[in-house]
Design a protein around this motif. Sequence first.
Motif, PDB file in Angstrom:
ATOM      1  N   PRO A  67      -8.865  -7.014  -5.634  1.00 33.24           N
ATOM      2  CA  PRO A  67      -8.593  -6.217  -4.431  1.00 33.24           C
ATOM      3  C   PRO A  67      -7.236  -5.526  -4.479  1.00 33.24           C
ATOM      4  N   ASP A  68      -6.368  -5.944  -5.397  1.00 35.55           N
ATOM      5  CA  ASP A  68      -5.051  -5.322  -5.513  1.00 35.55           C
ATOM      6  C   ASP A  68      -5.051  -4.091  -6.408  1.00 35.55           C
ATOM      7  N   SER A  69      -6.174  -3.814  -7.065  1.00 41.24           N
ATOM      8  CA  SER A  69      -6.295  -2.631  -7.911  1.00 41.24           C
ATOM      9  C   SER A  69      -7.150  -1.584  -7.216  1.00 41.24           C
ATOM     10  N   LEU A  70      -6.648  -0.371  -7.139  1.00 36.90           N
ATOM     11  CA  LEU A  70      -7.394   0.720  -6.525  1.00 36.90           C
ATOM     12  C   LEU A  70      -8.150   1.547  -7.567  1.00 36.90           C
ATOM     13  N   VAL A 104       3.242   1.301   1.990  1.00 31.76           N
ATOM     14  CA  VAL A 104       3.749   2.338   1.089  1.00 31.76           C
ATOM     15  C   VAL A 104       3.331   2.064  -0.351  1.00 31.76           C
ATOM     16  N   ALA A 105       3.196   0.788  -0.717  1.00 38.00           N
ATOM     17  CA  ALA A 105       2.697   0.462  -2.051  1.00 38.00           C
ATOM     18  C   ALA A 105       1.253   0.952  -2.200  1.00 38.00           C
ATOM     19  N   TYR A 106       0.459   0.777  -1.165  1.00 32.44           N
ATOM     20  CA  TYR A 106      -0.924   1.269  -1.185  1.00 32.44           C
ATOM     21  C   TYR A 106      -0.935   2.783  -1.352  1.00 32.44           C
ATOM     22  N   GLY A 154       1.517  -3.081 -14.712  1.00 38.65           N
ATOM     23  CA  GLY A 154       1.564  -4.069 -13.640  1.00 38.65           C
ATOM     24  C   GLY A 154       1.832  -3.460 -12.282  1.00 38.65           C
ATOM     25  N   MET A 155       2.577  -2.362 -12.236  1.00 42.20           N
ATOM     26  CA  MET A 155       2.912  -1.731 -10.963  1.00 42.20           C
ATOM     27  C   MET A 155       1.722  -1.034 -10.318  1.00 42.20           C
ATOM     28  N   HIS A 156       0.600  -0.884 -11.054  1.00 41.66           N
ATOM     29  CA  HIS A 156      -0.571  -0.293 -10.415  1.00 41.66           C
ATOM     30  C   HIS A 156      -1.194  -1.278  -9.422  1.00 41.66           C
ATOM     31  N   SER A 157      -0.815  -2.551  -9.530  1.00 39.79           N
ATOM     32  CA  SER A 157      -1.281  -3.552  -8.577  1.00 39.79           C
ATOM     33  C   SER A 157      -0.525  -3.375  -7.263  1.00 39.79           C
ATOM     34  N   VAL A 158      -1.248  -3.211  -6.178  1.00 41.27           N
ATOM     35  CA  VAL A 158      -0.601  -3.005  -4.878  1.00 41.27           C
ATOM     36  C   VAL A 158       0.266  -4.203  -4.520  1.00 41.27           C
ATOM     37  N   LYS A 209      -4.480  -4.735   7.206  1.00 40.04           N
ATOM     38  CA  LYS A 209      -4.848  -4.252   5.882  1.00 40.04           C
ATOM     39  C   LYS A 209      -3.989  -3.043   5.530  1.00 40.04           C
ATOM     40  N   ALA A 210      -3.488  -3.003   4.298  1.00 40.57           N
ATOM     41  CA  ALA A 210      -2.646  -1.888   3.868  1.00 40.57           C
ATOM     42  C   ALA A 210      -3.369  -0.570   4.126  1.00 40.57           C
ATOM     43  N   ASP A 211      -2.593   0.416   4.608  1.00 43.57           N
ATOM     44  CA  ASP A 211      -3.197   1.647   5.094  1.00 43.57           C
ATOM     45  C   ASP A 211      -2.528   2.874   4.468  1.00 43.57           C
ATOM     46  N   TYR A 212      -3.337   3.805   4.018  1.00 43.98           N
ATOM     47  CA  TYR A 212      -2.847   5.015   3.350  1.00 43.98           C
ATOM     48  C   TYR A 212      -1.988   5.864   4.283  1.00 43.98           C
ATOM     49  N   THR A 213      -2.475   6.123   5.484  1.00 42.29           N
ATOM     50  CA  THR A 213      -1.758   7.008   6.408  1.00 42.29           C
ATOM     51  C   THR A 213      -0.423   6.403   6.829  1.00 42.29           C
ATOM     52  N   ARG A 214      -0.406   5.119   7.166  1.00 40.91           N
ATOM     53  CA  ARG A 214       0.865   4.474   7.506  1.00 40.91           C
ATOM     54  C   ARG A 214       1.802   4.486   6.290  1.00 40.91           C
TER      55      ARG A 214
END
Length: 309
Positions: free
Chosen positions: A281-284, A251-253, A220-224, A173-178
């Motif tokens: 799930p692709d939108s934060l 990094v996208a996340y 559109g770029m707000h989508s991870v 799962k995409a990770d903020y810290t990584r």
Amino acid sequence: MKHAALFAAAIVTLGAALPCTAQAATEPAAAAKAAPAFTPPPADSIPDDDFGKMVRKGQDIFLQTGAHAGKYIGNDLNCVSCHLDAGRRANASPMWAAYVLYPAYRSKNGHVNTLAERLQGCFRYSMNGVMPPADSQTIVALETYMFWLAEGAPTGVKLAGQGFPKLAKPAQKADYTRGQQVYEQHCVLCHGADGAGQRAGGKMVFPALWGDDSYNWGAGMHSVANAAAFIKANMPLSQGNTLTEQQAWDVAYFIDAQERPQDPRFNGSVEETRKKYHDSPDSLYGLEVNGKVLGAHSTPAGGKLRKGS
């Protein structure tokens, strides 16, 4: 010297022959291989007539949007910030591949969009501005530039290189810290520790990735998923496909977990706006990341409109 070289490389790469909001990612690379190939006309072949003048005007708007269409934009991005090489580069949402696919139904607004309406959306979301009238010289010039780039392309056909090659879901799962670690290693030199981008000679060379001068929550770029696909194919600049898919997702996340201008469709409630426009799930947007609900502290959409023709 290294910094100066990066600026020089950016000007060449982003501008190509002079040298939204962001098309959605396309099908996986394997599927794209079966699509017809297309090469846009040489940059120096714009005709020397009245039609060519409008093509050049569209190219100017595309490359220096604030200088030529500033009254419609609310940040410091240019069209070429996402559509690289003056909208020519395959797998960077090239304009020649987009032109032949409109009119088209878009789930984003639930109806068939003309090309003019699609361009208006780029100004509203990716440029965090206002929509130029469909018959304005700005929209007509951009349509003319796209038409010229697509000269000889089949209509209604998805061409090889259209949009961004879609990535499979990451193994982890995409990770903020990584993602922050990837950003600090590969992105910070150009886009800055604060994501605000960099300028040279008073002009934005490396675009802002978050903050008031970046795209808003409706782009559109707000989508991870979209951001990861673009990053994998094109970033770092001139080094596309050097990051792993996991790094691109991470990094996208990280980038899309930062605050940016409000979605212009905001109805007064972040929760309701997420439910209506960001139920993915692709939108934060509207989710809590690092103790903050994204979108709750966004500056109003629209930004500060620049002067321009």
